[in-house]
Design a protein around this motif. Structure first.
Motif, PDB file in Angstrom:
ATOM      1  N   THR A 128       6.966  20.827  54.228  1.00 15.94           N
ATOM      2  CA  THR A 128       6.673  20.738  52.804  1.00 15.94           C
ATOM      3  C   THR A 128       6.009  19.402  52.512  1.00 15.94           C
ATOM      4  O   THR A 128       6.507  18.346  52.931  1.00 15.94           O
ATOM      5  CB  THR A 128       7.946  20.875  51.950  1.00 15.94           C
ATOM      6  N   LEU A 129       4.883  19.448  51.827  1.00 13.94           N
ATOM      7  CA  LEU A 129       4.195  18.244  51.357  1.00 13.94           C
ATOM      8  C   LEU A 129       4.465  18.132  49.867  1.00 13.94           C
ATOM      9  O   LEU A 129       3.901  18.866  49.062  1.00 13.94           O
ATOM     10  CB  LEU A 129       2.694  18.338  51.648  1.00 13.94           C
ATOM     11  N   GLU A 130       5.386  17.225  49.530  1.00 11.86           N
ATOM     12  CA  GLU A 130       5.852  17.116  48.156  1.00 11.86           C
ATOM     13  C   GLU A 130       5.258  15.888  47.476  1.00 11.86           C
ATOM     14  O   GLU A 130       5.366  14.774  47.973  1.00 11.86           O
ATOM     15  CB  GLU A 130       7.375  17.036  48.136  1.00 11.86           C
ATOM     16  N   ASN A 131       4.582  16.148  46.336  1.00  7.75           N
ATOM     17  CA  ASN A 131       3.986  15.074  45.534  1.00  7.75           C
ATOM     18  C   ASN A 131       2.976  14.260  46.346  1.00  7.75           C
ATOM     19  O   ASN A 131       2.907  13.043  46.237  1.00  7.75           O
ATOM     20  CB  ASN A 131       5.068  14.157  44.967  1.00  7.75           C
ATOM     21  N   MET A 132       2.176  14.941  47.152  1.00  5.32           N
ATOM     22  CA  MET A 132       1.121  14.276  47.919  1.00  5.32           C
ATOM     23  C   MET A 132      -0.052  13.978  46.987  1.00  5.32           C
ATOM     24  O   MET A 132      -0.427  14.815  46.158  1.00  5.32           O
ATOM     25  CB  MET A 132       0.668  15.171  49.071  1.00  5.32           C
ATOM     26  N   SER A 133      -0.631  12.783  47.116  1.00  3.22           N
ATOM     27  CA  SER A 133      -1.775  12.418  46.284  1.00  3.22           C
ATOM     28  C   SER A 133      -2.977  12.090  47.164  1.00  3.22           C
ATOM     29  O   SER A 133      -2.839  11.509  48.239  1.00  3.22           O
ATOM     30  CB  SER A 133      -1.439  11.214  45.395  1.00  3.22           C
ATOM     31  N   PHE A 134      -4.153  12.500  46.684  1.00  4.18           N
ATOM     32  CA  PHE A 134      -5.400  12.222  47.395  1.00  4.18           C
ATOM     33  C   PHE A 134      -6.375  11.618  46.401  1.00  4.18           C
ATOM     34  O   PHE A 134      -6.719  12.246  45.386  1.00  4.18           O
ATOM     35  CB  PHE A 134      -5.953  13.516  47.996  1.00  4.18           C
ATOM     36  N   ASN A 135      -6.818  10.399  46.679  1.00  4.78           N
ATOM     37  CA  ASN A 135      -7.695   9.679  45.776  1.00  4.78           C
ATOM     38  C   ASN A 135      -9.034   9.430  46.456  1.00  4.78           C
ATOM     39  O   ASN A 135      -9.086   8.803  47.520  1.00  4.78           O
ATOM     40  CB  ASN A 135      -7.047   8.347  45.374  1.00  4.78           C
ATOM     41  N   VAL A 136     -10.108   9.936  45.866  1.00  4.09           N
ATOM     42  CA  VAL A 136     -11.462   9.772  46.405  1.00  4.09           C
ATOM     43  C   VAL A 136     -12.274   8.948  45.409  1.00  4.09           C
ATOM     44  O   VAL A 136     -12.425   9.330  44.248  1.00  4.09           O
ATOM     45  CB  VAL A 136     -12.155  11.126  46.629  1.00  4.09           C
TER      46      VAL A 136
END
Length: 462
Positions: free
Chosen positions: A359-367
């Motif tokens: 489970t990937l919980e509350n993963m953030s990706f910023n570009v």
């Protein structure tokens, strides 16, 4: 029989008043005056080394002064009687002082190795016990000399030990401690524990630990394998039970003796194969740096404020075991984003990639692109594509966010937000797999990737 101590004790053995009364001196005399008048020209300090005197926990050392011309040693030699040893209680100055330690057998008095900085017995960092001159068991028949300042340390043997038993599905070769049938270490002529390479299997005893003389504990290293150079197996963790349902937890994995008889048994679980066990956020960061190999998630990991760079491609095996990686922060800066570049957290999943039960919980990706230079690029939340042969099974995305900074007139390919009556949702084929033709194979409630809670999308234009 040795002469009894005539002039009393100076230090922690008795109160100063008792010393003065026994010496027959006035209470207004100093200790130095008393020593001078009564020719107290030698001293012996006894250290309980994890034990205590007269069953008083705070009484850890005793110093006695005497006239070397008439006194040999103030303490009688402790009894070697087996019955006394069983009680671990020894009278060392008849009628006045006993040294004892629960769960330990008294082995005798030894001369201390003195720490030059403290003037006290040196303490072993490995065991917590005071360091002694093993070859110099004290010979109480040798008289003291004027000016002697002796430091004697009690040596103890634990009644109980900790046995490390192997739990493994397959037999394997490894380097382990050599242990006799009587549960004692086999040692060489220098007293060093012998280690041997051998085939071990489920149930074997692969380690033996002795309780520290300092605090009556054994402290295990949860990241270090008790079987070195294990061939085809990887150490996972220590457990209290053979079924491996009760892990030994805590920063120092402290084991204390039981009240019952017999050695304490701790179980070391090994898993088949060569794995890198992820135990904390540093293990996750290491995986993102390498992105190849076999990774085994041991528990839920909260990344906290730690961030990682996105992958160009990912070809590792990541076995999540039903655990979560929480608050994973992935970011790519403006200097890294290129024209027509393609970016995602895991990059392209190559044919060797296998991600399961995670489970990937509350993963953030910023570009963050450079608005003055970059007019077109692609961004995805999970991966940029999936090669044939890659496996995704039981992967859940739970919340999270994706933010993109772009020029007002820049094109961001393959990101779409579909408005609906509830405010909108992501189109999975566009933000998960980069439009790969195998989307359907990886979007299932039973296998592949399941979106439990859609991440939010923020696009900022400059």
């Amino acid at each position: 029989m040795k002469k009894r101590l005539k002039l009393g004790l100076l230090g922690g053995l008795l109160a100063l008043a008792s010393l003065l009364v026994m010496a027959g001196c006035s209470l207004n005399k100093t200790a130095d005056q008393i020593k001078t008048e009564n020719n107290l020209n030698a001293s012996v300090t006894y250290y309980a080394n994890g034990g205590m005197f007269n069953n008083v926990p705070l009484k850890k050392e005793v110093t006695l002064w005497m006239d070397a011309s008439v006194e040999a040693y103030p303490f009688d030699i402790p009894s070697d009687n087996d019955e006394d040893n069983a009680d671990s209680l020894h009278q060392i100055d008849k009628g006045s002082m006993q040294v004892s330690r629960k769960q330990f057998i008294f082995d005798g008095w030894y001369h201390a190795v003195i720490d030059e900085n403290t003037g006290k017995p040196a303490v072993s960092q490995a065991t917590g016990s005071m360091v002694t001159l093993e070859e110099n068991l004290v010979d109480f028949s040798v008289p003291l000399a004027v000016g002697d300042r002796l430091h004697l340390v009690a040596k103890w043997t634990t009644v109980q030990k900790v046995e490390i038993h192997l739990v493994a599905d397959v037999a394997f070769t490894a380097t382990v401690e050599s242990i006799s049938d009587k549960m004692e270490h086999n040692k060489d002529s220098n007293g060093t524990i012998i280690k041997e390479e051998k085939t071990v299997q489920n149930g074997d005893v692969i380690g033996l630990k002795t309780y520290s003389t300092r605090d009556n504990t054994v402290k295990l290293d949860g990241a270090r394998s008790p079987a070195e150079n294990a061939n085809g197996a990887t150490f996972l963790a220590y457990y209290f039970d053979e079924a491996c349902t009760q892990p030994v937890l805590g920063e120092d994995l402290t084991i204390r003796p039981t009240d019952g008889e017999g050695n304490r048994i701790i179980y070391a679980k090994f898993i088949t194969g060569d794995w890198t066990v992820i135990r904390d956020k540093y293990g996750v960061s290491d995986m993102f740096q390498k992105a190849t190999g076999n990774y085994y998630l041991f528990a839920d990991v909260d990344m906290g404020s730690t961030s990682v760079n996105p992958r160009t491609e990912f070809g590792a095996t990541l076995q999540g075991n039903g655990y979560s990686i929480k608050n994973l922060k992935v970011a790519i800066g403006s200097t890294q984003v290129q024209v027509n570049g393609v970016y995602a957290v895991f990059g392209k999943l190559t044919a060797t990639a296998k991600i399961s039960n995670l489970t990937l919980e509350n993963m953030s990706f910023n570009v963050e692109s450079n608005p003055s230079k970059i007019k077109a690029f692609s961004a995805y939340f999970f991966c940029t594509g999936v090669e044939s042969g890659a496996v995704l099974k039981g992967v859940t995305i739970k919340g999270g966010s994706m933010s993109v900074l772009k020029a007002v007139d820049a094109t961001i390919a393959n990101i779409s937000w579909i408005e609906n009556g509830e405010g909108g949702s992501w189109e999975a084929s566009n933000y998960l797999f980069g439009g790969t033709t195998s989307d359907e194979a990886f979007l299932s409630t039973n296998t592949g990737v399941r979106v439990e809670t859609a991440p939010t999308l923020t696009i900022e234009e400059k």
